[in-house]
Every structure is written in C-alpha cells, then in structure tokens.
Design an enzyme around this catalytic site. Structure first.
Site, PDB file in Angstrom:
ATOM      1  N   ASN A 208       0.371  -0.358   7.764  1.00 16.94           N
ATOM      2  CA  ASN A 208      -0.823   0.055   6.791  1.00 16.94           C
ATOM      3  C   ASN A 208      -1.604  -1.138   6.911  1.00 16.94           C
ATOM      4  OD1 ASN A 208      -2.056   1.620   5.467  1.00 16.94           O
ATOM      5  ND2 ASN A 208      -1.148   0.798   3.239  1.00 16.94           N
TER       6      ASN A 208
ATOM      7  N   LEU B  39      50.846 -16.944   4.698  1.00 14.91           N
ATOM      8  CA  LEU B  39      50.240 -16.588   6.196  1.00 14.91           C
ATOM      9  C   LEU B  39      51.038 -16.948   6.973  1.00 14.91           C
ATOM     10  CD1 LEU B  39      46.690 -18.497   5.401  1.00 14.91           C
ATOM     11  CD2 LEU B  39      47.114 -16.027   5.682  1.00 14.91           C
TER      12      LEU B  39
ATOM     13  N   GLY C 130       0.670  -1.209   0.061  1.00 16.24           N
ATOM     14  CA  GLY C 130       0.012  -0.095  -0.052  1.00 16.24           C
ATOM     15  C   GLY C 130       0.927   1.258  -0.021  1.00 16.24           C
TER      16      GLY C 130
ATOM     17  N   SER D 264      53.432 -10.120   4.248  1.00 18.04           N
ATOM     18  CA  SER D 264      53.175  -9.216   3.128  1.00 18.04           C
ATOM     19  C   SER D 264      51.973  -9.236   2.232  1.00 18.04           C
ATOM     20  CB  SER D 264      54.390  -9.312   2.384  1.00 18.04           C
ATOM     21  OG  SER D 264      54.615 -10.485   1.692  1.00 18.04           O
TER      22      SER D 264
END
Length: 628
Positions: free
Chosen positions: A147, A458, A21, A531
């Site tokens: 609504n 890592l 609506g 890095s």
C-alpha cells in the site's frame, strides 16, 4: 454490484503493522465496489472536511469514538461486502501491538487473509508477527498488498525490492502469497481496476485476487466432533446440546463420548417448531440429541463416531502466542479452554522461543508478552482433542489467567502418544483366577517380598549397566531377582513394535504387566527402560501400585550424548533415527521417584551401591522389612 445470496461468504481478515493503511484500504474498497450504504460516503467526506484533512476512508470502519480520536483500530470490525463473484465478510484486525489479542481473534475466524505492507516503511516487526500468527492459525490463503505506492512515486524498483523480501519471509513459514499487489488505497489505484499510474504492473488488481480465493467449505467431510455445551432435562428426556464443529450426525448412529469412553446410540435429533423431527445434522449446526441410554454426560466432553474418535491425552505440545502481561514460565498454571471444555493445565516445559524477525528458534525459560514459542502443557484429567492439522476446530485453544485471556495456540502431538484405550480390556468371557499360594507364602519361602524396581532415564544414563550389575550382586546375596531390559524385550515380547509414541506406550504397558507377574511370583524384578512418558510410568505403577518403586537414573542429555555407548545419539543428530528421546522426542523426568541415582558424577560401583542400599532397606531377606 449484485451477487447471488446463495454464494458462500468468504471471511477475509486484513492484517498488518499499525498505520500501514488497512482501514483506509477497506474503506476505499467498499466505496469503489459500491458496497457502502447510501449516504455513508458523503458522511465520511463531511467528517474529513470538518477535521481539515483529505478524505479519510478509514472512518468507514472506525465505529468507536476512541479509534477516531487516536487514529487506530482497537477492536476487530466486521463488515459485509460483495463483488460480482461472491459475498465477503471483511474483518479489519488492529495492527497496534497493544491490541494483538483482537488481531488473533479476527484471524482465527477467517478463511483467507490480506497482509498490508506500507511501501515506504516496508515490513515491520508487527508485519512479521502477523504473518507468523496466520501460519500458526492455519490460514493458507494469503495475499499481500503493498500500500501507499504514491509515497514512493509508484516506483517499480521499490515494489520489486519488497516483493523479494516478502516472498522470502512467507516461504520460511511455508506460505506462498497468492499475489503481491501494488496499490494506493487513498488514491484508489489497483483496487478494482488496473492501476493507471503503475503501467509496469501486469498482475491482477485486488478484487481479482480476492475473487480467486477458494470458497469456504464447511468441514462436513472431517470426523464428527460435537463438543457438549450443556445437558437439558425436558419431561423424561435428557437433551445433549452443542454445536457440531465437524462431520455429520444421524439418528441411529453409534457414538462415543470422550474422554469417558462410553458408547451409545443416537435416539433422536431434537427440533423446535418443525413439522417433523430432523434425521441428520452437520457441521455448523447447533443441535440437541437424545440417547438410547441414560448416561452421565457433562459439558466439555466430545461426541464422535466410534470409528474416528479424538485423541485422548493429558499432555500435549503446542505452538502458542503469548498475550499476558506477565511472562509464561515453566510451572505456571492456567485455565485451558478447548472447545467447550475448561481444565487447569501446568506449563511442563518451554521447548523453543521463536524470533519472528528471522524465524530462528532458541531455548528459553520464559515467553514474554507478544512472544511466540513451542511449549508442553499437562492437565490433571484426560482431554479429548485433535491435532490442529487434522481438525482445526478441536485443535485450537486459549489460556486464561484469572479472567484474562493470556494466550492462544494450536495443538500438535509430536513425540506424545494417543492414550486412548491403552489399558482397556477387550477380551470377553474371561474370569480372573485366584492363586492358592499367597504373596506372604512366597515371601517366607524366598526370604523377601517381590517387587518392581522401575529404572527410567535417558539412553546412556546407565539403566541397563546398573540393573545387570545389581542383579548379579543381589543374586549372590540370595535374592530371587531378574532384569527386564529394553533391548532384550524388543527381541521377543515387543518385536512387533517400533518407536513411534503409540508403540512406546504399548511397549511399556506390556512390560508393566510382565513385571507385575514376576513380582507377584515373589521375584524382585528390575526393569531398565527409557519409558519417557510420565503417563506410561504412572500407568505401569497403577498395574501393581503396592509393588512399584520408581528409580530415576539421572543424567542430562549432554552427559549421555558424551557416553553414547551404542552410537544412537550420533545417528539421531544425523537424522537417521526418528523420535529419539532427548533429541527429537521428549523425556518427562519423574516428579517424585522413590529413588534418584545421579550417574553423571558417580562411578558404576557408587551408583550400584546406592541402588543396593535401597533394596536392602525395602526388601528384607528376613521378610521383616519388605514392601513400601
């Protein structure tokens, strides 16, 4: 109703699930506030009567015949409207899934939002998706309208039930509704006066809520951002034209052109049909400026003041909503439109796919149509940009596939550094000194050429272990060799740096320069550094391109976390270490390393043997096989 023409117009987007609506709400609101042009209400009534239906206030906004036929809003509709307090521009955004792109366009223009929920149906998938998009686009002023309360007999219990659900969802997004207003748009309840059929409701009616929103403020207090639209040549002048997205500019200002990093002074601000030239201009104005020097400037570059430049990077993270018919996938290439700049970008990674129903995030390898996720994009050229939280105008972008807009999102740089000026030489009155001992003379003396073996991977992959073991064995064979280790360097050379993205970038820059000095002296230097950023490793390579050999020490996060020799992963998972690579900060794997040593299923001796074999092939003790 009358309001001062000087009052700023607040742009209000109305969103929500299809058929909840929205258009009816707006049409009735316009009627009840006396904002409709003469004859419009009567035309709507006649049109509804011809169709044998109750008065359909949605017809006020449905400008397209296709919308009347289908009963849906296809395009965003903008209409002016006012209350006693201020002017409004209402943007009616479509709720239908197929037209999500138009909803996004409407929301991107807004100062505030109204989320419409059907009292009977409650929150639906599109309701939640629209709420999330408002969050993504930085719309912080949000009110909710429940609504069609007439369909639930105006029951307070239903209102309270939905209110709890709505507040919980918005809270998960970091949003708080200014109000949750029960209304019946068709019956005119709760729009411009207290609803007489809901005496239990003691809150503000809808117009009171709208008038309580903060007025729009032009971003003149933010740093200057003037994306270059075009360059025009008149007589002997070159006029740089564009729209000021934020900040102010004045004649005499010293400005910076990004990403070319050229500085120049504003000579004039051009104006047409005015008695005197303008001395300044501010956000929202389209201007033409001339410069004190003739520089090469092109469309897409960004003008700022020297003291507050935009971020410069070729990689960034983004929260994105995907609209393409084909899924977004890693490796795909799209055209990025950022302000006036257009560049091709690659999807480097998809970090998370977000479920808008419950706000959970999960890993994924693709983003389907109408999906939302967090991704990383990489361009081949440097981009001038801002984080969305700092400057929405230059922190928002769209993606285009061929001629179709397929996605849009906001920029955040978490885990990535600003690459601006990372390699600039700031010292003056300096001259490079040439050595009389040449690299060939050093190679003949040492029996091998100098070089850089840049070990990246890592934490826990085995970089330091391999480097130290290889150093010992190579030294025993007669090599002049030395290890630069990440932890050791941070005790001295980089003791002033932390682990924020910019500090990481500076640390690698310093190591790259030191490694070059070692290699130029004829030493074979092994560097053991995570890095994590590809751009930093590329920059280290550019310092000494003929000496640099990238060695990827490969092991995935689970393998490294299982080793966790320093207990760092455990601390990172516990939140004790911020910006930890592989957990809370990114690691960008090398694309084409000279050597990959996968340590996940090899012993230390096997991994070292691979590294030594590469050294012996590329750095001969006889001086005959070295180099690259």
């Amino acid at each position: 109703m009358q309001v001062s023409s000087e009052s700023p117009a607040l742009k209000l987007v109305v969103v929500g699930h299809v058929d909840h609506g929205k258009s009816t709400l707006i049409g009735r609101l316009l009627h009840d506030t006396g904002s409709l042009p003469d004859g419009k209400a009567e035309a709507v009534i006649r049109m509804s009567e011809r169709r044998g239906m109750p008065v359909e206030w949605a017809f006020v906004l449905d400008a397209l015949q296709a919308e009347r036929d289908q009963g849906i809003t296809i395009d965003t509709t903008q209409i002016f409207f006012n209350t006693d307090k201020r002017n409004y521009v209402i943007i009616d955004a479509p709720g239908h899934t197929e037209f999500l792109k138009n909803m996004v366009s409407g929301a991107a223009l807004s100062d505030a939002a109204l989320l419409v929920i059907d009292a009977k149906e409650g929150m639906q998938e599109q309701s939640r998706r629209h709420g999330y998009i408002l969050h993504l686009l930085g719309v912080r002023q949000v009110a909710v309208v429940i609504n069609k309360m007439d369909l639930v007999d105006y029951r307070e219990e239903r209102y309270q039930e939905l209110t709890g659900e709505i507040r919980k969802y918005l809270s998960g997004l970091g949003l708080e509704a200014a109000a949750i207003v029960p209304v019946s748009a068709r019956e005119g309840q709760g729009l411009v006066a207290a609803p007489d059929k809901m005496s239990w409701y003691a809150g503000p009616h809808l117009v009171e809520v709208l008038d309580g929103f903060s007025p729009p403020v032009l971003p003149t207090d933010r740093p200057l951002r003037l994306p270059v639209q075009d360059v025009y040549k008149f007589d002997d002048r070159r006029i740089i034209a564009g729209r000021i997205e934020s900040g102010r500019i004045r004649t005499g200002d010293r400005i910076l052109i990004s990403p070319s990093n050229k500085s120049v002074t504003v000579k004039s601000i051009e104006s047409w049909n005015t008695p005197s030239p303008a001395l300044s201009a501010s956000a929202g104005q389209s201007v033409g400026i001339t410069l004190s020097e003739q520089l090469f400037i092109e469309r897409g570059q960004v003008i700022s003041h020297e003291a507050n430049p935009p971020i410069e990077s070729n990689v960034f993270r983004a929260r994105i909503f995907w609209l393409g018919r084909k899924p977004l996938e890693v490796g795909k290439r799209y055209k990025l439109k950022l302000a006036t700049n257009e560049q091709m970008v690659d999807v480097q990674s998809i970090e998370t796919v977000i479920d808008v129903e419950n706000l959970t995030s999960a890993a994924g390898d693709k983003l389907e149509r109408n999906g939302i996720g967090e991704i990383t994009l990489r361009a081949r050229a440097m981009l001038a940009l801002d984080e969305f939280s700092e400057n929405p105008k230059t922190g928002r972008f769209v993606l285009v596939d061929e001629y179709d807009t397929v996605g849009g999102g906001i920029i955040f740089m978490e885990g990535y550094p600003d690459q601006r000026s990372s390699g600039d030489v700031r010292s003056t009155n300096i001259t490079a000194v040439e050595h009389r001992v040449t690299p060939d003379m050093r190679a003949r003396s040492n029996g091998h050429e100098g070089g850089i073996l840049w070990l990246t991977g890592l934490s826990g992959a085995g970089k330091s272990t391999l480097a130290i073991e290889a150093e010992q064995q190579l030294f025993a064979k007669g090599y002049q060799v030395y290890v630069l280790d990440g932890d050791n360097v941070r005790f001295g050379l980089s003791s002033d740096l932390g682990f924020a993205p910019e500090d990481r970038a500076e640390n690698i820059r310093r190591v790259g320069e030191v490694a070059k000095l070692f290699a130029s002296a004829g030493v074979l230097v092994l560097t053991a550094f995570i890095s994590p950023y590809r751009a930093d490793r590329d920059r280290a390579r550019s310092i000494a391109p003929d000496l640099f050999h990238e060695v990827y020490v490969a092991a995935d996060v689970s393998t490294c976390e299982g080793r966790d020799p320093k207990g760092l992963y455990k601390k990172a998972r516990a939140g004790e270490i911020k910006d930890f690579t592989g957990v809370s900060a990114p690691y960008e794997e090398p694309v084409t390393p000279e050597l990959t040593v996968d340590t996940s299923d090899k012993t230390v001796n096997e991994s070292v043997a691979e590294l030594l074999a590469y050294v012996e092939e590329n750095f001969s003790l006889t001086g005959n096989g070295g180099g690259r």
